[in-house]
Design a protein around this motif. Structure first.
Motif, short mmCIF file in Angstrom:
data_model
loop_
_atom_site.label_atom_id
_atom_site.label_comp_id
_atom_site.label_asym_id
_atom_site.label_seq_id
_atom_site.Cartn_x
_atom_site.Cartn_y
_atom_site.Cartn_z
N GLU A 206 -40.90 42.27 -24.38
CA GLU A 206 -41.43 41.75 -25.64
C GLU A 206 -40.68 42.34 -26.83
O GLU A 206 -40.34 41.64 -27.79
CB GLU A 206 -42.92 42.05 -25.75
CG GLU A 206 -43.56 41.44 -26.99
CD GLU A 206 -45.06 41.68 -27.07
OE1 GLU A 206 -45.65 41.34 -28.11
OE2 GLU A 206 -45.64 42.23 -26.11
N ALA A 207 -40.40 43.65 -26.76
CA ALA A 207 -39.72 44.32 -27.89
C ALA A 207 -38.33 43.75 -28.12
O ALA A 207 -37.93 43.48 -29.27
CB ALA A 207 -39.62 45.83 -27.62
N VAL A 208 -37.57 43.53 -27.05
CA VAL A 208 -36.19 43.05 -27.22
C VAL A 208 -36.17 41.56 -27.61
O VAL A 208 -35.32 41.13 -28.39
CB VAL A 208 -35.33 43.36 -25.98
CG1 VAL A 208 -35.59 42.40 -24.83
CG2 VAL A 208 -33.85 43.36 -26.34
N GLN A 209 -37.13 40.77 -27.11
CA GLN A 209 -37.21 39.37 -27.54
C GLN A 209 -37.57 39.27 -29.02
O GLN A 209 -36.97 38.48 -29.75
CB GLN A 209 -38.24 38.61 -26.69
CG GLN A 209 -37.76 38.29 -25.28
CD GLN A 209 -38.81 37.56 -24.47
OE1 GLN A 209 -40.00 37.89 -24.54
NE2 GLN A 209 -38.39 36.58 -23.69
N LEU A 210 -38.52 40.09 -29.45
CA LEU A 210 -38.89 40.09 -30.87
C LEU A 210 -37.72 40.53 -31.75
O LEU A 210 -37.50 39.98 -32.83
CB LEU A 210 -40.10 41.01 -31.10
CG LEU A 210 -41.45 40.48 -30.60
CD1 LEU A 210 -42.51 41.57 -30.71
CD2 LEU A 210 -41.87 39.24 -31.40
N GLU A 211 -36.96 41.54 -31.27
CA GLU A 211 -35.81 42.01 -32.04
C GLU A 211 -34.73 40.92 -32.13
O GLU A 211 -34.13 40.71 -33.18
CB GLU A 211 -35.24 43.27 -31.39
CG GLU A 211 -34.36 44.11 -32.30
CD GLU A 211 -35.16 44.96 -33.28
OE1 GLU A 211 -34.58 45.91 -33.81
OE2 GLU A 211 -36.36 44.68 -33.53
N ALA A 212 -34.51 40.21 -31.02
CA ALA A 212 -33.52 39.12 -31.02
C ALA A 212 -33.95 37.99 -31.96
O ALA A 212 -33.12 37.44 -32.70
CB ALA A 212 -33.33 38.58 -29.60
N MET A 213 -35.24 37.66 -31.96
CA MET A 213 -35.72 36.63 -32.88
C MET A 213 -35.66 37.10 -34.33
O MET A 213 -35.38 36.32 -35.24
CB MET A 213 -37.15 36.21 -32.50
CG MET A 213 -37.22 35.42 -31.20
SD MET A 213 -38.83 34.62 -30.91
CE MET A 213 -39.84 36.05 -30.53
N LYS A 214 -35.90 38.40 -34.53
CA LYS A 214 -35.79 38.97 -35.89
C LYS A 214 -34.35 38.85 -36.40
O LYS A 214 -34.11 38.47 -37.55
CB LYS A 214 -36.24 40.43 -35.88
CG LYS A 214 -36.26 41.08 -37.26
CD LYS A 214 -36.77 42.52 -37.17
CE LYS A 214 -36.74 43.20 -38.54
NZ LYS A 214 -37.19 44.62 -38.46
#
Length: 327
Positions: free
Chosen positions: A254-262
């Protein structure tokens, strides 16, 4: 109802030309022929042309990106951009198609140019709190103080061209005697290079795209290279495992997906991007983002799309529809 004419642009002027041709071939094969008239277009140093059903080369008029098909002048309704490296991933072609009024599936020219320049992209993202490795920049013709570089960066470190893809010109350096040869190698690919501290952790990649205006993340892929890092041989010659979904915790996913979307949102991207991270002690460190990621049989994004439950025909259709909606 007439079919939408999709020019699939492939090739380019960089070391990545062969990989791009493979990506373009996959897109041509997988696009829905019931909905689209698919036109393979080669953008190469020796000329721009489309290939007809007989494999004949037909020149493209650069004044308006038109060509003659069955005696008729044709301007494509949309371009599906699969050109890796220059001029398709660094903004040149995006600016050209924008001037021609032709929508295309990858991001805009400014975003492409910014993200293709690793130094400038990292400078912007660090400002917004994105975690990145320590880095040092060199221009060709400068006389670097190697001791000063290592004081800042330390060993091990990566030496890489600032504006290149597919891991061309990249070296991992563990001791001082290998630093200058690595710098020389990187300068063969680009006049600007970047030297970064090597982050220890799990290397992952995240695809991000828009559907009906909403930013979505694809499943995370874990990169396990047989070589010392994810180099050209590992990427394209079977010297790596690309495990989808990645063997990381739900929290890290979840953290890396959110960072990629950010990152996608901060840079105001369009189309599909693939961002690379190294997760160190639960924290994703951003490495780079690719705005025309590989779509060949060996590439990561197609594997992510399939893991998400989509066929490539469906996924490529989403990218075309999204680009057309912006027209």
């Amino acid at each position: 109802m007439s079919k939408i004419r999709v020019a699939v642009a492939m090739g380019g002027y960089s070391s990545e030309v062969d990989i791009s041709l493979q990506s373009g071939d996959i897109v041509c094969k997988e696009l829905d022929k019931g909905k689209y008239e698919v036109i393979p277009v080669h953008i190469l140093k020796d000329g721009w042309y489309f290939l007809d059903d007989g494999g004949n080369k037909n020149s493209i008029d650069k004044s308006d990106f038109s060509f003659t098909l069955n005696g008729e002048k044709v301007i494509p309704d949309i371009v599906f951009n699969t050109i890796h490296g220059t001029p398709g991933e660094d903004g040149y072609m995006a600016a050209y198609w924008d001037l021609m009024g032709i929508p295309q599936t990858s991001t805009g020219f400014y975003q492409a140019a910014l993200s293709f320049n690793k130094r400038d992209c990292l400078s912007v993202l660090k400002h917004f709190g994105i975690h990145c490795a320590n880095s040092y920049y060199l221009n060709k013709g400068s006389h670097p103080d190697l001791e000063a570089i290592i004081k800042t960066i330390g060993f091990p470190c990566f030496v890489k061209p600032n504006r290149a893809g597919s891991s061309f010109g990249i070296s991992k350096v563990n001791e001082m005697e290998d630093l200058q040869p690595a710098i020389d190698k990187a300068f063969e690919e680009d006049r600007e290079i970047i030297i970064e501290t090597a982050i220890n952790g799990t290397e992952v990649s995240v695809g991000v795209y828009r559907e009906k205006g909403e930013i979505r993340a694809l499943p995370v892929t874990e990169i396990v290279s047989e070589n010392e890092f994810f180099d050209y041989e590992a990427k394209y010659m079977g010297k790596s495992q690309e495990i989808t979904p990645a063997r990381i915790s739900e929290e890290e996913t979840e953290a890396v997906q959110l960072e990629a979307m950010k990152v996608y949102n901060l840079l105001n991207m369009e189309g599909v991007t693939r961002s690379d991270f190294i997760i160190q002690e639960g924290v994703p460190f951003f490495i780079e983002t690719n705005t025309t990621p590989g779509l060949s049989a060996e590439s990561i994004v197609p594997k992510m799309a399939r893991e998400a439950g989509m066929t490539l025909t469906e996924f490529f259709g989403i990218l075309v529809d999204e680009a057309l909606s912006k027209k």
